[in-house]
Every structure is written in structure tokens, then in C-alpha cells.
Design a protein around this motif. Structure first.
Motif, PDB file in Angstrom:
ATOM      1  N   TYR A  47       0.852  -1.198   0.000  1.00 38.01           N
ATOM      2  CA  TYR A  47       0.000   0.000   0.000  1.00 38.01           C
ATOM      3  C   TYR A  47       0.887   1.248   0.000  1.00 38.01           C
TER       4      TYR A  47
ATOM      5  N   ASP B  89       1.694   5.450  -1.900  1.00 33.18           N
ATOM      6  CA  ASP B  89       1.157   6.644  -2.556  1.00 33.18           C
ATOM      7  C   ASP B  89       1.397   6.538  -4.054  1.00 33.18           C
TER       8      ASP B  89
ATOM      9  N   LYS C 253      -3.581   6.799  -2.021  1.00 32.81           N
ATOM     10  CA  LYS C 253      -3.057   5.516  -1.570  1.00 32.81           C
ATOM     11  C   LYS C 253      -3.713   4.367  -2.325  1.00 32.81           C
TER      12      LYS C 253
ATOM     13  N   SER D  75      -7.787  -1.816   3.311  1.00 30.61           N
ATOM     14  CA  SER D  75      -7.842  -0.422   2.879  1.00 30.61           C
ATOM     15  C   SER D  75      -9.220   0.155   3.181  1.00 30.61           C
TER      16      SER D  75
END
Length: 361
Positions: A146, A148, A154, A323
Motif C-alpha cells: 500500500y 502513494d 493511496k 484499505s
């Protein structure tokens, strides 16, 4: 030559002056005493002959490596810098070379390389070639890491390729390691089959026993053909730690592949090497800088590298999570990532690997 004043040429025990040569010392000797000089000339000829043989040998190796590089140029798919980097090309200020290796789980022939959005990459590795020509390091990045992604917030690192094609994938990985990438190579998974079969099989050490697609893999050594190799590097659902074990299997395959490629049986067989390049290259898509000249120079610089000199490790992670949109992700160990970035930037990846934590879920 006129003897120097005070020098007694008939007496070997008299010291030579700065202008006295070895020829002066031996000119006065009788026929029997001249034999050492003849022997010396013979040895000079022998040394010159040996030197010529060595030079021709090195030249032959150089020409052969160049020939292999030219074969790669002819058969591989070269992409423009714009297609790969979205700019004039890769490169950085630091030492060492970083090469992004992407494994595509679908045929690249079905992909528009000018707009590779939608392409998935199940394998993400960064190979580091140190400036001093020492050990090579390869870092695996789990596809669910995970991170940027510029313009998208993200997300999983492998989504960058889908969002913005190769340029976004390259910039995302570059941001992850903290320095620029020099080269990029995409390998169609079908290429694993072709390369494995061209070598007559690859011996791989499997950490776990498992079955998939009708193939059985035992714990320990397995001799894999092309179809078996493809299954071995792709499978993840059979394992508790999924993508982590798949990354280790991919590393094991590369280790076995390297063993086979630089074995005496392969290196002493020019036709085998040429066939290997011809069979594998069509499944590779590389940036324009990875041409015959670069491959020849790199191969020469790495001529002393052996399988044991290739070190593998996994990007620093901090377990799995979910997420905000409900996807299963792999979290990054940010503190450890700072060390990784420093290592890539300062060409000290070899030092970092010595104490790198092993990635586990």
C-alpha cells in the motif's frame, strides 16, 4: 656501445654504471657464455606468444558477448523512453544501477504498449548492480504493498500500471525506493516457459510442497520444465502467506535459473546461449538503453558474479490490513523503508541486506 669510463666489461664482478646495458655485459662472453642470452630471447618470444593468445582470447569473448547482445537487440521488443519513463529516460545522481523487473501475467502481444493501462503486474522486483561490480541485490515488492500513487492517493503498488501505464508504474517504484530507476524490463510470463525449456529445465529448491495445475512440487529440489516453472512462479493461493511465499518462489526460480545459465554446460555451448536469447528475448520489453552495447558491457563487468553473489530480500512490510475501500493490502514498515531508500540512494544495498529483516505476515 662504448663502455663507460672505469667499467671493466671483461669482469662481471665490476659494478655497472647507469649507461651500461645487459647487452654490454654479455658481448665479451664466449659462445658457451652466450647461451643464457639465447635462452632469454626464447623466453621473450614465448611470453609474447602467450600474450597474443590471451589478447585473442579476450577479444574472442568480447566479440561473442557482443554477438549475443546483437541477437538480443534483434529479438527483444525495445520501447522508447517516452513509453517507459514518460520523459527523456532514466538515470540518477547516485552510484550503482537500478533495474525494474516487471512480470506480466498476460501476453504482452495483446497489450498496446503506447497505453499500457489495464496491464497487471504480478511480479515487481528491483535489481541493484553496485558500482564496484560486487554482489547483486534483488528486492521483491509484494504487489499489494500500500503506497502513494501520484494523482490517485493511496493504493496497491501494482495498480499504478493500471492507472497510468508504464510511466506511472516506474515513477511509483522510483518514489518507493527513493531514487531514480536506470532501466526497465517487462517479462511476459510465457517467457519463463521458453527460457526454461531452452535450458533443458531448471533445478529449483522449493520451501514447501504443493500441487497446482496437475503439477506436484516437493519440498527441496525440483527439476522444472517450462509449464511447471510458470505454475511455480505464479501460484500464491496454496500458501498461508500468499504473495510472500510466491515472492520467495520467484526468487528461488531466479536463483536456479542463474545457476543453470552460468553453469559450465551452458557457458561452453555457444549455440545453447544463442538459442536461449532467441527464445526468451521475444517475450521481453525493455527500454531503449538496454541494447547490445549495454548488455555487453554489463556482462563483462559481471563476469565474476556467481549464483551465491546474488542476494534476495523483500521490501520492508508491517503485516497485512484492509484499505478504506475494503481491499486486502500489505502495509509498509515506514521506519525500515527509510533505511532501504538510503541504501539505494547511496549504493549500500549490499550492506543493508546483511541485516534486512525477513518479511513475514
Amino acid at each position: 656501445m662504448t663502455p663507460a669510463p672505469g667499467a671493466d666489461r671483461s669482469n662481471p664482478g665490476v659494478p655497472m654504471t647507469d649507461n651500461t646495458t645487459f647487452d654490454d655485459l654479455f658481448d665479451h662472453q664466449n659462445e658457451e657464455q652466450q647461451r643464457p642470452r639465447k635462452k632469454k630471447r626464447v623466453w621473450r618470444k614465448v611470453l609474447v606468444a602467450l600474450l597474443i593468445i590471451v589478447i585473442l582470447g579476450v577479444l574472442g569473448i568480447g566479440l561473442y558477448v557482443w554477438s549475443v547482445g546483437r541477437s538480443f537487440d534483434k529479438n527483444a521488443n525495445q520501447l522508447s523512453d517516452e513509453q517507459v519513463f514518460g520523459k527523456s529516460g532514466g538515470g540518477k545522481d547516485g552510484d550503482g544501477t537500478n533495474i525494474l523487473l516487471l512480470g506480466s501475467d498476460e501476453s504482452m502481444k495483446d497489450v498496446d504498449v503506447n497505453d499500457s493501462r489495464g496491464l497487471r503486474s504480478d511480479t515487481i522486483m528491483v535489481m541493484h548492480l553496485p558500482e564496484d561490480g560486487g554482489n547483486v541485490q534483488i528486492m521483491s515488492i509484494p504487489r499489494d504493498t500500500y503506497v502513494d500513487i501520484e494523482g490517485h492517493g493511496k493504493s496497491k503498488i501494482n495498480a499504478a500500471l493500471s492507472y497510468g501505464g508504464l510511466p506511472l508504474a516506474v515513477s511509483t517504484v522510483s518514489d518507493f525506493i527513493g531514487t531514480e530507476l536506470d532501466h526497465v524490463a517487462i517479462i511476459d510470463f510465457e517467457g519463463f516457459k521458453a527460457l526454461t525449456d531452452s535450458l533443458g529445465g531448471v533445478t529449483v529448491n522449493s520451501e514447501q510442497a504443493f500441487e497446482k495445475n496437475g503439477h506436484t512440487f516437493t519440498q527441496g529440489e525440483n527439476v522444472l520444465n517450462g509449464d511447471e516453472a510458470l505454475t511455480f512462479v505464479r501460484e500464491r493461493k496454496q500458501f498461508k502467506d500468499g504473495d510472500f511465499q510466491r515472492a520467495r518462489n520467484q526468487q528461488a526460480f531466479i536463483r536456479g535459473l542463474t545457476n543453470e545459465m552460468i553453469s559450465a554446460d551452458t557457458l561452453s555451448n555457444p549455440k545453447k546461449i544463442q538459442d536461449m536469447v532467441k527464445n526468451f528475448a521475444p517475450y521481453m520489453y525493455v527500454d531503449s538503453g538496454m541494447d547490445a552495447k549495454y548488455i555487453s558491457a554489463t556482462a563483462f563487468n559481471m563476469r565474476d558474479v556467481r549464483p551465491g553473489d546474488i542476494e534476495f530480500f523483500t521490501a520492508p512490510v508491517a503485516g497485512v490490513g484492509t484499505s478504506p475501500d475494503g481491499q486486502s493490502i500489505v502495509n509498509v514498515d515506514e521506519d525500515e523503508l527509510k533505511k532501504v531508500r538510503d541504501a539505494f540512494k547511496n549504493d549500500t544495498v549490499a550492506d543493508y541486506v546483511q541485516n534486512a529483516p525477513e518479511a513475514h505476515l
